[in-house]
Each structure stands twice: as C-alpha cells, then as structure tokens.
Design an enzyme around this catalytic site. Structure first.
Site, PDB file in Angstrom:
ATOM      1  N   ARG A  17       1.861   1.417  -5.805  1.00  8.71           N
ATOM      2  CA  ARG A  17       1.982   0.475  -4.691  1.00  8.71           C
ATOM      3  C   ARG A  17       0.655  -0.232  -4.394  1.00  8.71           C
ATOM      4  NH1 ARG A  17       6.475   1.269  -1.805  1.00  8.71           N
ATOM      5  NH2 ARG A  17       5.558   0.184  -0.041  1.00  8.71           N
ATOM      6  N   CYS A  19       0.886  -1.148   0.000  1.00  6.76           N
ATOM      7  CA  CYS A  19       0.000   0.000   0.000  1.00  6.76           C
ATOM      8  C   CYS A  19       0.930   1.204   0.000  1.00  6.76           C
ATOM      9  CB  CYS A  19      -0.837   0.088   1.283  1.00  6.76           C
ATOM     10  SG  CYS A  19      -1.952  -1.303   1.494  1.00  6.76           S
ATOM     11  N   GLU A  59       1.528 -10.121 -18.078  1.00  8.79           N
ATOM     12  CA  GLU A  59       1.103  -9.160 -17.050  1.00  8.79           C
ATOM     13  C   GLU A  59       0.488  -7.893 -17.630  1.00  8.79           C
ATOM     14  OE1 GLU A  59       4.128  -7.691 -14.313  1.00  8.79           O
ATOM     15  OE2 GLU A  59       5.635  -7.737 -15.868  1.00  8.79           O
ATOM     16  N   TRP A 112      -3.736  -1.841  -1.551  1.00 10.93           N
ATOM     17  CA  TRP A 112      -3.729  -3.077  -2.346  1.00 10.93           C
ATOM     18  C   TRP A 112      -4.124  -4.168  -1.363  1.00 10.93           C
ATOM     19  CZ3 TRP A 112      -1.006  -7.805  -2.585  1.00 10.93           C
ATOM     20  CH2 TRP A 112      -1.145  -8.497  -3.793  1.00 10.93           C
ATOM     21  N   ASN A 153       0.831   0.366   6.021  1.00 11.91           N
ATOM     22  CA  ASN A 153       1.317  -0.458   4.913  1.00 11.91           C
ATOM     23  C   ASN A 153       2.062  -1.626   5.523  1.00 11.91           C
ATOM     24  OD1 ASN A 153       2.554  -1.505   2.592  1.00 11.91           O
ATOM     25  ND2 ASN A 153       4.271  -0.103   2.785  1.00 11.91           N
ATOM     26  N   GLY A 154       1.620  -2.851   5.233  1.00 18.02           N
ATOM     27  CA  GLY A 154       2.280  -4.039   5.788  1.00 18.02           C
ATOM     28  C   GLY A 154       1.241  -5.045   6.222  1.00 18.02           C
ATOM     29  N   LYS A 173       6.260 -10.404 -19.403  1.00 18.33           N
ATOM     30  CA  LYS A 173       5.847  -9.034 -19.749  1.00 18.33           C
ATOM     31  C   LYS A 173       4.514  -9.043 -20.478  1.00 18.33           C
ATOM     32  CE  LYS A 173       7.727  -7.182 -17.929  1.00 18.33           C
ATOM     33  NZ  LYS A 173       8.677  -7.058 -16.878  1.00 18.33           N
ATOM     34  N   HIS A 190       9.284 -32.323 -26.245  1.00 18.44           N
ATOM     35  CA  HIS A 190       8.966 -33.105 -25.044  1.00 18.44           C
ATOM     36  C   HIS A 190       7.585 -32.762 -24.501  1.00 18.44           C
ATOM     37  CE1 HIS A 190      12.991 -34.759 -24.980  1.00 18.44           C
ATOM     38  NE2 HIS A 190      13.417 -33.546 -25.281  1.00 18.44           N
ATOM     39  N   GLU A 247      11.352 -13.637 -19.788  1.00 16.34           N
ATOM     40  CA  GLU A 247      11.006 -12.256 -19.453  1.00 16.34           C
ATOM     41  C   GLU A 247       9.968 -11.714 -20.447  1.00 16.34           C
ATOM     42  OE1 GLU A 247      11.062 -10.447 -17.080  1.00 16.34           O
ATOM     43  OE2 GLU A 247      10.928  -8.386 -17.774  1.00 16.34           O
ATOM     44  N   LYS A 305       3.194  -2.774  -7.756  1.00 14.57           N
ATOM     45  CA  LYS A 305       4.591  -2.583  -8.139  1.00 14.57           C
ATOM     46  C   LYS A 305       5.535  -3.269  -7.169  1.00 14.57           C
ATOM     47  CE  LYS A 305       7.980  -0.825 -10.485  1.00 14.57           C
ATOM     48  NZ  LYS A 305       8.277  -1.531 -11.739  1.00 14.57           N
TER      49      LYS A 305
HETATM   50  O1  M6R Z   1      11.012  -4.868  -6.627  1.00 10.51           O
HETATM   51  P1  M6R Z   1      11.431  -6.233  -7.066  1.00 10.51           P
HETATM   52  O2  M6R Z   1      12.426  -6.212  -8.179  1.00 10.51           O
HETATM   53  O3  M6R Z   1      11.920  -7.088  -5.924  1.00 10.51           O
HETATM   54  O4  M6R Z   1      10.117  -6.917  -7.636  1.00 10.51           O
HETATM   55  C1  M6R Z   1      10.120  -8.237  -8.062  1.00 10.51           C
HETATM   56  C2  M6R Z   1       8.865  -8.567  -8.840  1.00 10.51           C
HETATM   57  O5  M6R Z   1       7.734  -8.354  -8.056  1.00 10.51           O
HETATM   58  C3  M6R Z   1       8.743  -7.728 -10.123  1.00 10.51           C
HETATM   59  O6  M6R Z   1       9.857  -7.876 -10.943  1.00 10.51           O
HETATM   60  C4  M6R Z   1       7.471  -8.147 -10.906  1.00 10.51           C
HETATM   61  O7  M6R Z   1       7.620  -9.442 -11.409  1.00 10.51           O
HETATM   62  C5  M6R Z   1       7.181  -7.146 -12.020  1.00 10.51           C
HETATM   63  N1  M6R Z   1       5.774  -6.916 -12.111  1.00 10.51           N
HETATM   64  C6  M6R Z   1       7.613  -7.612 -13.371  1.00 10.51           C
HETATM   65  O8  M6R Z   1       7.311  -6.724 -14.382  1.00 10.51           O
END
Ligand code: M6R
Length: 608
Positions: free
Chosen positions: A27, A2, A488, A74, A100-101, A485, A504, A481, A603
C-alpha cells in the site's frame, strides 16, 4: 494511500506491528513508523525508506510495550522524510496518530490551530489530527476523537493511542479501508486482512463513520453518538500462506502462475455445463437486464484494460452498447445516465478513489451499479447495488496479473449472463461458449510452459529504451495491458497501438532494432496483422509475435513467435496476456528492478 496497523494485547507490540506492516507494504513503502505505549509513556520510532530501516532502528533501540500503532507510507502531502513519516503527535508528545487517506481541509485547520498557538513539524495533512485531538481533549480520548472527526473533511482510516489513556486504542474510518482482528485476549486494527492473519482469522469489517475502542478487555464498535454497533464476525477462510511468496522469487511470478487456479475459482458454481449462468450475488432482474440501453464500464489502469475486453464481449454476445472510460475522466464530466443505464465498475482493491467517486456520481444520478471486485467488504463492494467477486485471492505485487485475468473472466461471465437473460443466443451457442471458457485454465497451463522462450526474449531486449505493442480488435486491448505491464515493472518506455493506426504516425518511430511485440490471435484480422509485422520488419524492427497454434506463416515474418493454444478468438485475451506478463516480469528481473514494488507506484490508489 498507506497501510495502518494497531495492536492491543499481551505480546510486545513492536514485532507484531512491524510484521503487520510488512504485509501492507504493497500500500506504500516510502517510510514507516510505530508509536508504542510503555509504562504510561508514548514512544515514537519512524524512518524514511523501506520497512527494513524501521526494523533495524527498532533492533538498535528496542521499544517495549504491548499497545501501539504503526504505519507504512506512500507520500501525498510532503515528500518522504523522517518528519513526514507517521505516526504524528501533538506538541506535548502525548497523543499519536496513524492515518491512511487525505484530510482535504487541512490547510484551513492548520491555520486555525496555528492561530491558537499550535506548532507543526511536518508538511503532512495528517498532523492536524493529533493537534485537534489535543485541542478537544477534556479527560476523554474518545470524545476528543469524535469532535476531531466532526472537524475534518476527506478520507481517513485513523488509529490513535495516547499516554493520557495508556490502555486504549481508538480507530475510525471513512472512505479508507479498516478492519479489526479479534484474537484471544489480543486485538488488532489494520488496513487489510493479511496484516493480522498470523494471529487471527476472525475479523470485523468496519463501515464508514464507525469508531472502535480497544483495550485489553475487548473491542467496542460505536457510532459517532457513542451508540453500540453489533457486527457479525467475518471468518477468513483463505490461507495465510496465500499472502506469502510460496517458493517463488517474487509475488508477481507466483501470481502469474496462480492464474489457472484463480480462473477456475472465479468460474466455480457460476459456469456449469448444462445449467444457466448462476450469479447468486447479483440481484438485477431479467426485466432490468432487458431494459438496459447502455453500459458504462469505468475503472483505472489494468482494470480499465479488462473493461475494454468487456466492451468487445458484451457488445458481441449480449448486444448492449458499452462505453469504457477511465474513472478519473468519467467522474468530472457529465455522462448521459438514466435509469436504464448500467454502470459497471471494475476494481481489484475496491478502494480506488477515482473509481469509487465515479460509482457515487452515477448512483446519485439514479443508475444501477454492478461492481467487479476482488476484495470482500471493500468500499466498492459495499456501495454497489450488485457485486461480482473475482476470486483471485490477495494480490500483493503492485503489477496486477491474476486479478486482471479474473476480471476478464468476470467480463465473459457477465456477457454470457446478459446474453442468456436477453435470449440473444441459443442454448446450444451458450453451451459451446461455456465449454470454451471452462477449458481455459488447462490452456493457460500450456502457455505457462513457454516461460523459457519468453525469458530468453526478455534477455535480448531488456536493455532497449522503447518497446511497441501492436494488435487489432481484442488483441489491441491485450497490447495495452502488455505495454502497461512492461512500463510499470521495467521502466522501459512502451506504447500500444492499434495495428491500423501504424501508418497514421507511429511508424515514424520504428527504426533499426526497435522492439515490437505483435499480437495476432484474432482469426478475422490475422492477415492484416501479418501486413503490420511486415511493415515494421521492413523498417528494421525486432519482432516478437504472439499467435495461435497453426498460424505458422507468421514465422516467415517475425523474428520469434510464441504460440498460444487454439481457442475461439473471443477468448484469446485470457491466453495472450500471459506471455506479456512474463515478458514484463523477466525484463524487470533482468534489469534488476524492484519487481513487486516498482518505483513511484502503490498497489491501491486510494487518493485522487
Ligand atoms: O484496485 P484497482 O483495480 O481499482 O486498481 C486500479 C489500478 O490502480 C491498477 O490496475 C494499476 O494500474 C496496476 N498497477 C496495474 O498493474
């Protein structure tokens, strides 16, 4: 997960809080709220949904007052709803809290408080906090907050205001980020720096278990024993504009285009022709490097994918065995760690709960921890033995692009640094590799010139239900990756496979019109990838191939080809990932998705 903000000053608090929250929406963004004190009364306004809803509500029913707290949520405990939104209050409505937490022992505390007659309105863990403060209040708000903190277990950054002491804002943190902004006769708290940058560049970075008491006269940092804490002011040098969109339609596109610059920034004063790799921040000695018998790279999501590239390059250049693992798995097993094991954690935010837990587990077992992170003052950076900052600047889009790119750069720099210190490569070999990486920003610019063809491909495949990404060697790491991308940002189901695994099982999924992105930049694996392209083409796939300039026979097999400039294939991931980021971006735009804030994601994942 959050974002919290707080304000004490002369301005009207509501617009300052809402503006701060707008910089923290990355966040979490399923609900938002503020609590503001005016003439000794506490007024709370909160709404489910985006911050815009709160803003509209405050326009309809303005709230005056120049001291307040705010929250963008969140959901963890309790689904997004008006009741579960923060701020939360005690029953009398005299104490208000943003958090937050996660309060891990909230059920036990809730039962205890219920037994004492307290009634709760929400399903959240947070609501126990204002009730505890109420329970402990005997005329001193700080004392009541300190007693509350002693009762709660878990992670928190908390802001508290109360009509019982209407001139005060109290904040405290443990395992969740919190900063204090120091303006002229006005003060702020926030989960992250961009929230206060329009007002001040002078910041206190709070440590765990530190309390802040703010009133119009100033800020006091205190320990749990109420001893004063002296703290240097951190002056933010990056521009407030850096956190804005800068003319691009979305942060994600802006951040993709910032990559040539941030790669340069991350190399500056570290990689210089004719000089050894210089990592001033890192204290690990040559002898310690020579004694490393194993490296664990631990991270989550995109950062984990950067770690996979790290494994390839460190093993190849520095000849140290590397294991890469996702932090949520690593933290719950019993990895074989000794004093010669080096743990590397990679985290853009430096606040990811699983990564942080893995770091702590490993430190407790006696291994040295080297952190690669983007956020100065983040918890990961403070707890690691050594830190290599990626200089990507604030990354706002939830989908990581520029931070990933700088994490890759960090992997190459560390591999070269270890290779140098272990005398694995000759000076001449190292100079050649340095030249390659120093030329990358210019080559990334060239890849970005292909934006139109990628946009065009996206417009052909955006309605597909599934997409596959294939690669071998380092290209497989890039495929993972690219696939993350795409899923998401555009919600298209996608999978990444090592080309050799195709037969396989996965090849059963290929049928007429299946979209397949193949990455073929590794010269020693090129022919093998061409065979994989033929295999999927024969079964009707629509293939986009990524290849290096000069590998023209790929055109004979794929439907479309995007070329990246010639580069030593060890460094190809730095270029090959860019078209995949753009493919995800344009597919998302074409589908009308919320590019910068994809559904269900946040994020920074600061809870498990
Ligand atoms: O802040 P961080 O690099 O530790 O975050 C790790 C993942 O949560 C972050 O890379 C997530 O997978 C992203 N949404 C990818 O685009």
């Amino acid at each position: 997960m959050c974002g919290i903000v707080g304000y004490v000053g002369k301005r009207q608090a509501a617009p300052v809080l809402v503006e701060g929250l707008s910089k923290l929406e990355y966040r979490g963004y399923d609900s938002a709220g503020v609590a503001i004190i005016n003439d000794g009364n506490l007024n709370v306004t909160k709404c489910k949904g985006r911050l815009k809803n709160l803003e509209n509500e405050l326009n309809r029913n303005p709230v005056a007052g120049s001291i307040g707290i705010g929250h963008t949520r969140w959901a963890t405990h309790g689904q997004p709803s008006n009741f579960n939104s923060h701020p939360h209050c005690n029953e009398k409505g005299t104490i208000s809290v943003v958090h937050n937490g996660i309060i891990e022992n909230y059920i036990e505390l809730r039962e205890w408080l219920t037994g004492k007659g307290h009634k709760f309105l929400s399903e959240t863990d947070t609501e126990v906090i204002p009730h505890l403060i109420d329970y402990f209040y005997e005329g001193d708000l700080l004392d009541a907050v300190i007693k509350t903190i002693k009762k709660i277990e878990g992670s928190y950054a908390i802001g508290v205001v109360s009509s019982l002491e209407p001139d005060k804002l109290i904040a405290v943190r443990k395992d969740s980020p919190l900063i204090v902004g120091l303006g002229k006769d006005e003060y702020f708290i926030a989960s992250d720096i961009p929230a206060v940058l329009n007002y001040t560049r002078d910041i206190y970075l709070l440590e765990d278990n530190e309390f802040v008491v703010i009133n119009k006269e100033g800020v006091e940092l205190l320990s749990a024993n109420k001893e004063k804490i002296e703290r240097d002011i951190y002056h933010v040098t990056w521009n407030a504009d850096a956190a804005e969109k800068g003319g691009y339609e979305h942060f994600m596109l802006k951040e993709i285009h910032e990559q040539p610059k941030v790669i340069k920034d991350t190399m500056t004063s570290r990689v210089m022709p004719g000089k050894p790799i210089t990592l001033d921040d890192i204290k690990i000695t040559k002898e310690q490097i020579q004694n490393i018998d194993k490296i664990y790279i631990v991270a989550c999501g995109t950062a984990y994918h950067a770690g996979i590239v790290g494994k390839y390059v460190i093993e190849k250049l520095a000849k140290i065995p590397v294991e890469v693992e996702v932090a949520s798995e690593f933290r719950y097993r019993e990895p074989l760690i000794n004093k010669n094991t080096l743990m590397m954690v990679i985290s853009q935010s430096g606040e990811t709960a699983d990564t942080l837990a893995a770091l702590r587990e490993t430190k407790a077992l006696g291994a040295r921890v080297l952190a690669v992170t983007n956020v100065v003052g983040s918890t990961v950076s403070r707890e690691a033995d050594d830190v290599l900052y990626t200089w990507a600047g604030p990354e706002i889009a939830v989908a990581s692009t520029k931070a990933y790119e700088t994490q890759l750069v960090a992997m190459y720099i560390i591999a070269l640094f270890f290779a140098e210190n272990k005398n694995i490569l000759s000076k001449e070999q190292i100079e050649i590799l340095k030249e390659e990486i120093l030329n990358i920003p210019e080559k990334v610019n060239k890849v970005l010139e292909n934006e139109k063809s990628i946009k065009n491909f996206a417009s052909k495949v955006y309605e597909y239900k599934d997409m596959f990404f294939l690669g071998r060697g380092l290209d497989y790491a890039v495929a993972m990756e690219g696939s993350l991308k795409l899923k998401e940002t555009s919600y298209i189901h996608s999978e990444a496979y090592a080309g050799g695994e195709l037969k396989h099982g996965p090849i059963a999924l290929i049928e007429d019109g299946t979209a397949v992105v193949t990455i073929a930049t590794q010269d020693y694996l090129f022919e093998k990838m061409v065979s994989n392209i033929k295999e999927v083409k024969t079964r009707g796939a629509k293939v986009l191939a990524l290849a290096m300039e000069g590998s023209s026979n790929v055109e004979k097999t794929a439907d479309e080809v995007i070329y990246i400039p010639q580069v030593n294939s060890l460094f190809a991931p730095l270029l090959a990932v860019i078209p995949l980021q753009l493919l995800a971006y344009y597919t998302s735009v074409k589908k009308g998705c919320d590019v910068d804030k994809p559904r269900n994601l946040a994020k920074s994942v600061t809870v498990e």
